[in-house]
Enzyme design. Structure first.
Site, PDB file in Angstrom:
ATOM      1  N   TYR A 100       0.897  -6.357  -3.962  1.00 48.57           N
ATOM      2  CA  TYR A 100       1.352  -5.696  -5.195  1.00 48.57           C
ATOM      3  C   TYR A 100       0.350  -4.607  -5.571  1.00 48.57           C
ATOM      4  O   TYR A 100      -0.839  -4.867  -5.705  1.00 48.57           O
ATOM      5  CB  TYR A 100       1.470  -6.741  -6.301  1.00 48.57           C
ATOM      6  CG  TYR A 100       2.224  -6.333  -7.552  1.00 48.57           C
ATOM      7  CD1 TYR A 100       2.576  -5.007  -7.818  1.00 48.57           C
ATOM      8  CD2 TYR A 100       2.599  -7.292  -8.491  1.00 48.57           C
ATOM      9  CE1 TYR A 100       3.276  -4.665  -8.963  1.00 48.57           C
ATOM     10  CE2 TYR A 100       3.303  -6.966  -9.638  1.00 48.57           C
ATOM     11  CZ  TYR A 100       3.631  -5.641  -9.882  1.00 48.57           C
ATOM     12  OH  TYR A 100       4.314  -5.307 -11.026  1.00 48.57           O
ATOM     13  N   CYS A 101       0.831  -3.382  -5.750  1.00 49.70           N
ATOM     14  CA  CYS A 101       0.009  -2.249  -6.205  1.00 49.70           C
ATOM     15  C   CYS A 101      -1.202  -2.076  -5.274  1.00 49.70           C
ATOM     16  O   CYS A 101      -1.047  -2.006  -4.067  1.00 49.70           O
ATOM     17  CB  CYS A 101      -0.387  -2.451  -7.666  1.00 49.70           C
ATOM     18  SG  CYS A 101      -1.189  -1.032  -8.432  1.00 49.70           S
ATOM     19  N   VAL A 102      -2.424  -2.041  -5.825  1.00 49.97           N
ATOM     20  CA  VAL A 102      -3.593  -1.837  -4.969  1.00 49.97           C
ATOM     21  C   VAL A 102      -3.792  -3.028  -4.031  1.00 49.97           C
ATOM     22  O   VAL A 102      -4.363  -2.894  -2.948  1.00 49.97           O
ATOM     23  CB  VAL A 102      -4.859  -1.575  -5.815  1.00 49.97           C
ATOM     24  CG1 VAL A 102      -5.243  -2.790  -6.641  1.00 49.97           C
ATOM     25  CG2 VAL A 102      -6.030  -1.148  -4.945  1.00 49.97           C
TER      26      VAL A 102
END
Length: 618
Positions: A355-357
């Site tokens: 998720y994301c970074v």
């Protein structure tokens, strides 16, 4: 009366059929009834404001805190001066810019005078009619406030046009200038001041200024809570507690390293998919965004679909973690979690989510695994993840050489980036929604914010290890090394072409952090088949969207080729959540089932989920 009321309404296109003549009786709510009480409350307001000033000054006088606010201000002035230089160096351009603005002011002024003179004025098209900040009807009905509203939009639109039309600017400077103009426009909005906001004005008169006394008391408390910085409350944090009414899915912490704990969740089905599921969340925020409560929990839903779910819960780092870099997070985070899964389940093949970074780290780790021959992760899902940062949106404003150098110098002193810094940067991406409404509600209206689990999570910030964050900023936002094949991890240059496993790449249409176009472009760099899906809403709501809510929608289409805009035109829209679509994709890759596993297998657990790492507050 019904016709008068109807004439004031805006139609569906955002236009007003016509302004009615001004009614002098409408000023009654703005007249002070008790000047003595108002004066007393103004004095109390000043007293509370003094306490706020003391809370701000104390850590600076003692040397605990050193202000660096001047440095980003210098960058803003330098950036905007380049725009000003274009318009001011040529008298003809200067006159053009002035005429453009003054002509608009004159039109507003003449229309306002006609209204005050009792004339009915035909309304002009209003592109800002749906701006929630100006929902109070007196922004239209009262000529004074209507003048302010129109003048504000004319001025802010004019400033944005000056940036857009300035020639000779490099794209990064233009991007920064546009961002700064939006920040300034959000800050100086008439909705943010008592005497220029009709609702605030009426409430101040009605309460004789008691709202300001409460508000300044809250301001002093919030500065004290931030130890000299404003820690603006967005929700009533007293109503939430991790492990009590948030992050409730049953499970156990099986292992921990210096950088993470690994949690396994208890099965709820008789049979489970043979491949366990590993979730690698971002360390910029905490993992329980995927487990806010049972009704919203992606983790619980995945368990109920027959996944054996493992989650990495990242440490909230301090000075001891200063040297933990991306390799540390790849080895002691993802690698450590894979070892734990193998020990707990005996399985070597895993489905992974980033998720994301956390997804960017997962992608880089997969590229490293591709070189090293590590084949444990057999499919990867990315939630709002960027691997290419060409179209990375407004966060790129904070990622040029000068600003990264400034951040690195700050981290060198402590060993980490304070969690409030990243929280502020994210809030600035949507300042008109995430900063100024709370400023107005808390400190000018004097109202406590409502309890909201998502905003509690948003305020539960995390620190960033110095080495990790520096690597991220330089390799991703500044130099975009991952898709260039230039990122070095574990001493090796890695390439996404080595990631040949199937990928489900989820973007969200209104994402300000990982724009859908950026995610689409990044999809082209993997070495295997990529299924690109775009969900409705934004970075959080578009991901955390349980099927039973039937909210939003998602779009699917053909292969990731050509331009993003062309791909969108050919998509199929499906109402509701993308979660079932993803689950079917997972099963299509491998639908083998086995009897439900005992949590931890033969391993001894450390503690109950959600564990202790997630409870540490910055």
């Amino acid at each position: 009366m019904a016709e008068d009321s109807k004439a004031r309404e805006r139609d569906a296109a955002g236009n007003k059929p016509g302004f009615q003549p001004f009614d002098p009786a409408a000023v009654e709510p703005y007249i002070v009834k008790d000047p003595e009480a108002l004066t007393v409350n103004f004095a109390r307001t000043v007293e509370q404001l003094g306490k706020a000033a003391s809370a701000w000054l104390a850590p600076r006088e003692s040397g605990e805190k050193v202000d660096t606010v001047s440095e980003p201000m210098v960058d803003m002035v330098k950036t905007l001066s380049k725009v000003s230089e274009y318009w001011l160096t040529d008298p003809r351009r200067t006159l053009e810019a002035q005429t453009m603005l003054l002509g608009s002011y004159f039109n507003i002024w003449s229309r306002t005078l006609n209204r005050l003179g009792g004339q009915e004025v035909e309304a002009a098209p209003d592109p800002h009619a749906r701006d929630k900040r100006f929902a109070d009807e007196d922004w239209v009905n009262n000529p004074f406030f209507d003048f302010l509203r129109q003048a504000y939009f004319v001025t802010s639109d004019w400033a944005e046009k000056l940036v857009a039309d300035a020639e000779g600017l490099d794209e990064h400077t233009r991007h920064k200038a546009g961002f700064y103009v939006k920040q300034i426009a959000s800050a100086i909005s008439p909705t943010n001041f008592i005497t220029t906001n009709p609702q605030l004005y009426r409430e101040t008169v009605a309460s004789n200024g008691a709202n300001l006394v409460r508000g300044m008391k809250m301001l002093a408390e919030d500065i004290a809570a931030g130890k000299g910085d404003l820690k603006m409350r967005q929700t009533d944090t007293s109503k939430f507690a991790i492990g009590e009414n948030m992050a409730l899915t049953p499970g156990k912490v099986l292992a921990q390293s210096d950088v993470c704990q690994v949690i396994q969740y208890d099965a709820t089905t008789e049979k489970v998919l043979k491949r366990p599921l590993l979730i690698c969340p971002p360390w910029i925020n905490k993992f329980y965004i995927l487990d806010l409560n049972p009704a919203k929990s992606f983790i619980k839903w995945a368990v109920d679909q027959g996944h054996t779910v493992f989650v990495i819960s990242w440490v909230n780092p301090d000075e001891r973690h200063a040297a933990k870099d991306w390799e540390s997070y790849a080895r002691e985070g993802i690698g450590f979690a894979l070892d734990t899964i193998s020990q707990a389940t005996g399985e070597e093949e895993v489905n992974a989510i980033g998720y994301c970074v956390g997804g960017t780290l997962l992608a880089a780790t997969l590229a490293l695994h591709g070189q090293e021959g590590d084949k444990r992760i057999r499919s990867a899902t990315f939630f709002t993840t960027q691997v290419d940062f060409t179209h990375a949106g407004d966060l790129k404003v904070f990622a040029d050489e000068e600003q990264i150098d400034l951040i690195e110098r700050g981290m060198k002193a402590t060993g980490y980036l304070d969690g409030s810094k990243m929280a502020t940067a994210f809030n600035m991406l949507r300042a008109s929604e995430l900063i100024w409404p709370y400023f107005v509600n808390n400190y000018l209206k004097g109202q406590d914010p409502m309890p909201f689990d998502l905003l509690y999570w948003n305020s539960d910030s995390t620190r960033m290890p110095a080495s990790n964050h520096s690597f991220y900023l330089r390799n991703c936002y500044l130099n975009n090394t991952l898709t260039k094949g230039e990122m070095v991890l574990a001493g090796k240059k890695i390439s996404l072409k080595d990631v040949k496993i199937p990928i489900y790449n989820l973007a969200t249409k209104e994402d300000h952090i990982a724009p859908a176009k950026s995610v689409f472009v990044g999809s082209k760099f993997f070495g295997g088949k990529v299924t690109y899906v775009m969900a409705g809403s934004g970075h959080i709501a578009g991901v955390v969207n349980p099927p039973d809510k039937m909210k939003y929608q998602f779009w699917t289409g053909g292969p990731v080729k050509g331009e993003f805009e062309d791909w969108v035109k050919k998509t199929t829209e499906t109402p509701g959540s993308w979660w079932p679509h993803w689950h079917e994709w997972i099963k299509a890759e491998d639908d083998r089932m086995v009897p439900a596993r005992k949590t931890g297998g033969t391993m001894n657990s450390i503690e109950e989920a959600p564990g202790s790492y997630v409870r540490v507050r910055a």
